[in-house]
Design an enzyme around this catalytic site. Structure first.
Site, PDB file in Angstrom:
ATOM      1  N   ARG A 249       0.849  -1.201   0.000  1.00 55.08           N
ATOM      2  CA  ARG A 249       0.000   0.000   0.000  1.00 55.08           C
ATOM      3  C   ARG A 249       0.872   1.233   0.000  1.00 55.08           C
ATOM      4  O   ARG A 249       1.684   1.407   0.907  1.00 55.08           O
ATOM      5  CB  ARG A 249      -0.870   0.042   1.264  1.00 55.08           C
ATOM      6  CG  ARG A 249      -1.912  -0.999   1.218  1.00 55.08           C
ATOM      7  CD  ARG A 249      -2.967  -0.803   2.261  1.00 55.08           C
ATOM      8  NE  ARG A 249      -3.623  -2.093   2.418  1.00 55.08           N
ATOM      9  CZ  ARG A 249      -4.480  -2.400   3.339  1.00 55.08           C
ATOM     10  NH1 ARG A 249      -4.807  -1.498   4.240  1.00 55.08           N
ATOM     11  NH2 ARG A 249      -5.025  -3.589   3.389  1.00 55.08           N
ATOM     12  N   GLU A 251       0.736   4.060   1.180  1.00 51.74           N
ATOM     13  CA  GLU A 251      -0.012   4.898   2.116  1.00 51.74           C
ATOM     14  C   GLU A 251       0.662   6.250   2.327  1.00 51.74           C
ATOM     15  O   GLU A 251       1.867   6.329   2.544  1.00 51.74           O
ATOM     16  CB  GLU A 251      -0.150   4.185   3.463  1.00 51.74           C
ATOM     17  CG  GLU A 251      -0.949   2.906   3.334  1.00 51.74           C
ATOM     18  CD  GLU A 251      -1.761   2.605   4.581  1.00 51.74           C
ATOM     19  OE1 GLU A 251      -2.717   3.369   4.856  1.00 51.74           O
ATOM     20  OE2 GLU A 251      -1.477   1.616   5.255  1.00 51.74           O
ATOM     21  N   ARG A 257       2.977   3.740  12.639  1.00 55.81           N
ATOM     22  CA  ARG A 257       2.480   2.395  12.349  1.00 55.81           C
ATOM     23  C   ARG A 257       2.039   2.161  10.909  1.00 55.81           C
ATOM     24  O   ARG A 257       1.406   1.152  10.622  1.00 55.81           O
ATOM     25  CB  ARG A 257       1.334   2.047  13.314  1.00 55.81           C
ATOM     26  CG  ARG A 257       0.113   2.915  13.120  1.00 55.81           C
ATOM     27  CD  ARG A 257      -0.955   2.533  14.130  1.00 55.81           C
ATOM     28  NE  ARG A 257      -2.239   3.058  13.728  1.00 55.81           N
ATOM     29  CZ  ARG A 257      -3.349   2.956  14.439  1.00 55.81           C
ATOM     30  NH1 ARG A 257      -3.320   2.332  15.598  1.00 55.81           N
ATOM     31  NH2 ARG A 257      -4.472   3.447  14.006  1.00 55.81           N
ATOM     32  N   HIS A 258       2.366   3.051   9.995  1.00 54.23           N
ATOM     33  CA  HIS A 258       2.000   2.839   8.596  1.00 54.23           C
ATOM     34  C   HIS A 258       3.221   2.547   7.726  1.00 54.23           C
ATOM     35  O   HIS A 258       4.258   3.173   7.866  1.00 54.23           O
ATOM     36  CB  HIS A 258       1.249   4.062   8.048  1.00 54.23           C
ATOM     37  CG  HIS A 258      -0.155   4.139   8.532  1.00 54.23           C
ATOM     38  ND1 HIS A 258      -0.525   4.899   9.612  1.00 54.23           N
ATOM     39  CD2 HIS A 258      -1.287   3.506   8.103  1.00 54.23           C
ATOM     40  CE1 HIS A 258      -1.836   4.759   9.823  1.00 54.23           C
ATOM     41  NE2 HIS A 258      -2.317   3.916   8.928  1.00 54.23           N
ATOM     42  N   GLU A 374      -5.414  -1.189  17.371  1.00 51.59           N
ATOM     43  CA  GLU A 374      -6.045  -2.289  16.658  1.00 51.59           C
ATOM     44  C   GLU A 374      -4.973  -3.168  16.027  1.00 51.59           C
ATOM     45  O   GLU A 374      -4.090  -2.679  15.341  1.00 51.59           O
ATOM     46  CB  GLU A 374      -6.957  -1.716  15.564  1.00 51.59           C
ATOM     47  CG  GLU A 374      -7.738  -2.759  14.816  1.00 51.59           C
ATOM     48  CD  GLU A 374      -7.745  -2.499  13.327  1.00 51.59           C
ATOM     49  OE1 GLU A 374      -8.187  -1.422  12.908  1.00 51.59           O
ATOM     50  OE2 GLU A 374      -7.265  -3.379  12.589  1.00 51.59           O
ATOM     51  N   SER A 377      -8.499  -7.392  12.562  1.00 50.47           N
ATOM     52  CA  SER A 377      -9.867  -7.056  12.244  1.00 50.47           C
ATOM     53  C   SER A 377     -10.501  -8.215  11.503  1.00 50.47           C
ATOM     54  O   SER A 377      -9.837  -8.932  10.755  1.00 50.47           O
ATOM     55  CB  SER A 377      -9.931  -5.733  11.485  1.00 50.47           C
ATOM     56  OG  SER A 377      -9.998  -5.942  10.124  1.00 50.47           O
ATOM     57  N   ARG A 425       2.733  -5.382  13.305  1.00 48.97           N
ATOM     58  CA  ARG A 425       2.032  -4.647  14.363  1.00 48.97           C
ATOM     59  C   ARG A 425       1.948  -5.480  15.643  1.00 48.97           C
ATOM     60  O   ARG A 425       2.112  -4.964  16.747  1.00 48.97           O
ATOM     61  CB  ARG A 425       0.631  -4.271  13.865  1.00 48.97           C
ATOM     62  CG  ARG A 425       0.145  -2.967  14.439  1.00 48.97           C
ATOM     63  CD  ARG A 425      -1.195  -2.564  13.876  1.00 48.97           C
ATOM     64  NE  ARG A 425      -1.058  -1.615  12.789  1.00 48.97           N
ATOM     65  CZ  ARG A 425      -2.047  -0.804  12.398  1.00 48.97           C
ATOM     66  NH1 ARG A 425      -3.233  -0.868  12.996  1.00 48.97           N
ATOM     67  NH2 ARG A 425      -1.853   0.039  11.413  1.00 48.97           N
TER      68      ARG A 425
END
Lengths: 458, 458
Positions: A249, A251, A257-258, A374, A377, A425
């Protein structure tokens, strides 16, 4: 050394000797395996000369490091065994050299402390500096010492030096085991490990975070997630499947955290009745409290503005974590750093998520939090093609752009769902690290695509 | 069915019931687990209606398939339990529908044969057709039957139908286990599983087989192999490391065994003395014969022209396999389909390969063959930076383009080596398949980048 009758006891190993000339005759022992039962035995180790210290002309000390473990080697002049030339040779070794040491193991009554160092050509930074914790540096400063602090960019630019520290040797071995525990649990539950294509045709209609490829003249993209392919595999009777692999990604978020490339642990499974069946796939769920999304209303009382039908941002996630950790005194519940938030607003979930049977504003979904962040998910996914088209359209997506996916539900599709975990993560939170980049050997974000094997160093 | 007092015993499940309304109350049994100990018990299964056959108005048969296993369900009119409407409902089911069936299990004295079919809307091809082997089709043709043969392009275009066949259910479960056995062996030997960056900066100076990316304005590439990064990690004290992950090559070869995306099992490890230490990492090596490259000279006697200092092509590999399999009568050795060829010519190996200590025209390397096809290749790698630069230059590569890689050997590097296995190639040969595309859920070559979740179906 030419006129040293003991020259055969030391020296540089000629390259030819290391070109697979002969096989190992005397076995090596790992530094980490040097235990009491080997006391007084002759052992052979290969490791790095972490520190070297000569004491006069008759003695030298070398701390030898292997995989983060260290042992101190002492060489001392002795007639017929160790010449003054040998002591000189040892004292002049370069730090971080790979050396073979043969000697008698002595287990000391007290642990050996780090030795002081002599000057020699330096790598960009020293593992012994990078190994110091913030707490150690602070303590030493209080005593008036000014120790070297290696900052994150230096560490990442010279990653192969940095990963030699005991902390990094630990982090990446923990990461290896986290992936393995996840995999072994799923295999024991009848899941098959699958490998998704990563390369998909077309240009990036899916959004700006897609990385575009030149596929020998055809436009193509890197897959951002194995999600749609995994669901299609479920329709192909692999009713329990998972992948552990890279997701890409581009991002634009520059947070702690990305990342542009991470390792995604993705499962997709048939469910008979309820998405809680997928939730049971996560080992540690068994000890977790389940928090209903409606509980989140309490964030308002705590002074945090949230959109009741929207996604939580980083700040409200953290605040929620704090509320749950503190527990609800009046109700005597929660008080944990590990919890599940379920039934998120449908508007905050992707088109393939199923709405709740009793309230279509919410979704059949769950998110797992550790310390307010998080990490997992999961959700039930739509398996009825007509309903899927409705959901796709209501999310403003052109059904034609994903018609192969939609059509794959037309020839019989079981109810199904997933959960997804970011490997890095989990490791970040499990190890208490402040930045996800510390969990990648070669982190990639929009500002960093180095180092790599193909970099110029100009 | 409205006026059927037994309406509750059958029918379509309303969508809301499948939206995680309630959890499972009566446990499901897998079709593959229906064994004799459950004889005469009430069981509940979920699977696909593979074939449906009505017999008059009072009886219907359904073959239910789950994960490639099948069971025959019989519904027969019975007062107070099965109404004529229920029989009619069952007989009109669509093939490949997902259905729940509750009933009493009866273990037959003779196996049930496949039932004949009635007409209903068809998927692009039927798993029951795709499941037939070439041998079965040929046999049936001899008896005068003309059975449907599903060709490879149809299978790949409608992959989610095709992977429902028992053979495909088996192939991808075997693949899952091959990866797992490899991984478990390495973990037990102290290797750490690592994840390499895949995204590297710069344009494709490495050759035409590189896939180029737009990294938000910067030129970048997909890594063709984790090789250089893995070696750098070895210099970072992860002296035993492996990755199982995708590798990307835009190969112009349209053979039965070339792909643009495959799963590479890659290990890199410190070696103390000899590359045979890396060879021991491959489990089945212990039972293999080692063939010296000089043996290949015999190919000439067999009428195959080879360049003594060049690589073997597909034809000569196959011929060599045949020679080794037939064995050398005069010497009474070989006679195996599994063997290792070692000491390949250096000119046929990449720049990072070490030459043999006794003959620099050959390399410290090995290749593992099964049935005349190479599946594993391994070697010792150069760990001395000055010598590495010599090798890089003699292979015509500009050292500046890989200076980060070369520099990583300057701060102490252990002798090291690797081996590499193509997961799909192992599965292809192990399962006796004629095309590597059969070992990928979504194969990718330069002519095929579909199906994918993001395809239009126009």
């Amino acid at each position: 050394m030419d006129n040293d009758p003991l020259f055969a006891n030391y020296g540089d190993i000629p390259l030819a000797e290391l070109q697979s000339k002969s096989e190992v005759d005397f076995p090596y022992t790992e530094v980490g395996s040097l235990m009491e039962h080997l006391n007084d035995e002759v052992v052979l180790v290969r490791g790095r000369a972490q520190t070297i210290r000569g004491v006069g002309k008759k003695m030298a000390f070398v701390v030898v490091r292997e995989r983060g473990f260290t042992v101190q080697a002492v060489v001392s002049e002795q007639a017929g065994l160790v010449s003054p030339q040998m002591v000189k040779y040892v004292a002049s070794l370069n730090r971080e050299s790979i050396i073979d040491v043969e000697g008698i193991l002595t287990v000391p009554s007290d642990p050996i402390k780090g030795a002081s160092q002599k000057s020699c050509p330096e790598p960009p930074h020293q593992p012994r500096h990078a190994a110091r914790s913030e707490a150690d540096i602070k303590k030493d400063q209080e005593y008036g010492d000014q120790l070297v602090r290696v900052n994150q960019d230096t560490r990442l630019n010279h990653r192969i030096i940095d990963i030699r520290t005991p902390a990094n040797q630990g982090i990446f071995r923990i990461q290896s085991q986290v992936g393995n525990i996840f995999r072994q649990f799923l295999l024991s539950e009848g899941f098959a490990e699958i490998h998704m294509p990563k390369l998909i045709a077309g240009s990036s209609e899916g959004g700006s975070a897609v990385l575009e490829l030149d596929y020998k003249g055809q436009p193509a993209c890197l897959d951002q997630s194995p999600q749609l392919h995994k669901q299609m595999v479920t329709c192909g009777d692999f009713v329990r499947a998972f992948e552990i692999g890279p997701a890409f990604r581009a991002e634009d978020s520059y947070t702690h955290r990305h990342l542009c490339k991470f390792t995604s642990l993705d499962i997709e499974m048939e469910i008979k009745k309820h998405y809680s069946e997928a939730r049971k796939g996560v080992l540690f769920f068994y000890v977790m409290d389940v928090v209903d999304r409606l509980f989140v209303e309490r964030l308002k009382d705590a002074g945090v503005e949230i959109d009741p039908l929207g996604d939580l941002n980083t700040e409200s996630e953290r605040k929620l974590g704090q509320l749950v950790l503190e527990g609800i005194a009046s109700e005597n519940r929660y008080g944990t750093e590990f919890y599940i938030l379920h039934r998120s607003p449908l508007a905050a979930r992707p088109f393939y998520n199923t709405p709740c049977y009793d309230n279509p504003a919410y979704s059949s979904s769950f998110d797992v939090f550790i310390q307010g962040e998080e990490i997992i998910s999961g959700a039930q996914h739509v398996h009825v093609p007509e309903f899927l088209i409705e959901r796709v359209q209501s999310c403003g997506i052109d059904v034609n752009t994903i018609s192969t996916y939609v059509d794959s539900f037309r020839y019989g599709a079981p109810p199904h769902g997933r959960f997804r975990v970011g490997l890095e993560r989990v490791v970040m939170l499990f190890c208490g690290l402040d930045n996800i980049r510390k969990t990648l050997l070669y982190p990639r974000d929009l500002l960093r695509i180095a180092p790599s094997g193909a970099d110029r160093n100009s």
